[in-house]
Design an enzyme around this catalytic site. Structure first.
Site, PDB file in Angstrom:
ATOM      1  N   GLN A 116       0.815  -1.213   0.000  1.00  0.00           N
ATOM      2  CA  GLN A 116       0.000   0.000   0.000  1.00  0.00           C
ATOM      3  C   GLN A 116       0.853   1.269   0.000  1.00  0.00           C
ATOM      4  OE1 GLN A 116      -2.456  -0.340   3.537  1.00  0.00           O
ATOM      5  NE2 GLN A 116      -0.973   0.705   4.822  1.00  0.00           N
ATOM      6  N   ASP A 233       0.966 -13.931  -6.346  1.00  0.00           N
ATOM      7  CA  ASP A 233       0.454 -13.199  -5.192  1.00  0.00           C
ATOM      8  C   ASP A 233      -0.852 -13.796  -4.675  1.00  0.00           C
ATOM      9  OD1 ASP A 233      -0.322 -11.140  -3.343  1.00  0.00           O
ATOM     10  OD2 ASP A 233       0.946  -9.762  -4.468  1.00  0.00           O
ATOM     11  N   HIS A 287       3.353 -12.269  -2.366  1.00  0.00           N
ATOM     12  CA  HIS A 287       3.394 -10.837  -2.108  1.00  0.00           C
ATOM     13  C   HIS A 287       4.682 -10.401  -1.404  1.00  0.00           C
ATOM     14  CE1 HIS A 287       1.519  -6.960  -1.961  1.00  0.00           C
ATOM     15  NE2 HIS A 287       1.626  -6.871  -0.649  1.00  0.00           N
TER      16      HIS A 287
END
Length: 306
Positions: A116, A233, A287
């Site tokens: 993020q 991911d 990820h």
């Protein structure tokens, strides 16, 4: 017993903070651009087993280049909590002011966002053109948002379940948008209008509320915008969001390519694409599972460009 465990954990945190909690590193080599890092959800700016190691690697590979890892707040607890509970608009505003005050960044800097932190740094590029960001690298950034929270290893199982429930049932309520960071980039493709009208961060920086030419103009000032997608991911859903692609409106199976999406033109990505500024990299793994060798081979050369 539980109290003893808590005391031990606090002692470990204090030791880490005292000996290794350094949001800045390097600075002896002024011939390369400084690098700014922004960590992801559940991480902190400087832990030696995550971004602290990345900072050391960049300093080593740039022979002393200056690295600043963004820290939100004044301590490790505040920095960690901000990734969940401090609205991205407040975080971006805080970071813009901090970067502007740093004279070492005045002539420009490169930026790397993790998860993020990728879309947060993009917001910095779009909203705060000074000091100038030169190259933006996002590792697993959710540029079109997410629709699913399958794993949440940094919190307790109960907390993860609570966050998932909030996002599924009440993501676009004022209270949840204000109090949960992940709600601000929760992108429900089935209720697209509700997303556009309810999202208080992502819909804005993606020019989906109204066309903000200031955003597209500033983004186009980048020399390069590098997006790294983790091909296996299991955290980001859909993983195509890492390359600015997303589910086709009205369902959550088919993916619309970037060039066929409205954001491609609305955000000026089409102009960047034609100018050769968009770079799409794929790496095997889950990820943020990135090796030191891959980082050095693929990303360090970008940081060394004049």
């Amino acid at each position: 017993m539980c109290r003893l465990i808590l005391i031990l954990i606090l002692l470990v945190i204090i030791v880490i903070a005292y000996f290794w909690w350094k949001p800045e590193a390097g600075g002896t080599n002024t011939d390369v651009l400084p690098v700014v890092l922004w960590h992801g959800m559940g991480d902190t700016c400087c832990a030696p087993f995550s971004l602290g190691a990345i900072m050391s690697l960049i300093v080593e590979q740039t022979k002393g280049g200056f690295v600043r890892s963004i820290e939100i707040g004044d301590n490790i607890v505040m920095d960690f909590q901000s990734g969940f509970f401090l609205h991205p608009n407040e975080q971006v505003d805080y970071v813009c002011k901090e970067l502007l005050k740093d004279e070492r960044l005045a002539k420009g800097y490169n930026a790397i966002g993790f998860s993020q932190g990728g879309q947060f740094l993009r917001a910095v590029a779009q909203r705060c053109p000074q000091p100038p960001m030169r190259t933006l690298i996002t590792l697993g950034g959710q540029h079109q948002g997410v629709f699913g929270l399958p794993m949440c290893p940094t919190l307790t199982e109960k907390s993860c379940e609570y966050i998932s429930k909030l996002l599924t049932t009440a993501a676009y309520t004022t209270k949840v948008q204000e109090e949960l960071v992940q709600a601000t980039y929760w992108h429900d493709p089935i209720m697209e209008n509700r997303y556009r009208l309810g999202s208080t961060f992502l819909a804005d920086i993606n020019n989906e509320v109204y066309l903000n030419t200031y955003y597209s103009e500033n983004l186009n000032k980048l020399r390069k915008f590098v997006m790294v997608k983790f091909l296996n991911d299991t955290i980001v859903q859909p993983k195509e969001s890492q390359w600015f692609e997303y589910y086709t409106n009205g369902q959550d199976k088919l993916i619309t390519s970037l060039k066929d999406s409205r954001v491609y033109t609305n955000l000026g990505l089409d102009k960047m694409d034609k100018a050769g500024k968009l770079v799409f990299l794929g790496v095997e793994g889950d990820h943020l599972s990135i090796s030191k060798a891959w980082f050095i081979k693929n990303l360090v050369p970008l940081l060394l460009e004049k």
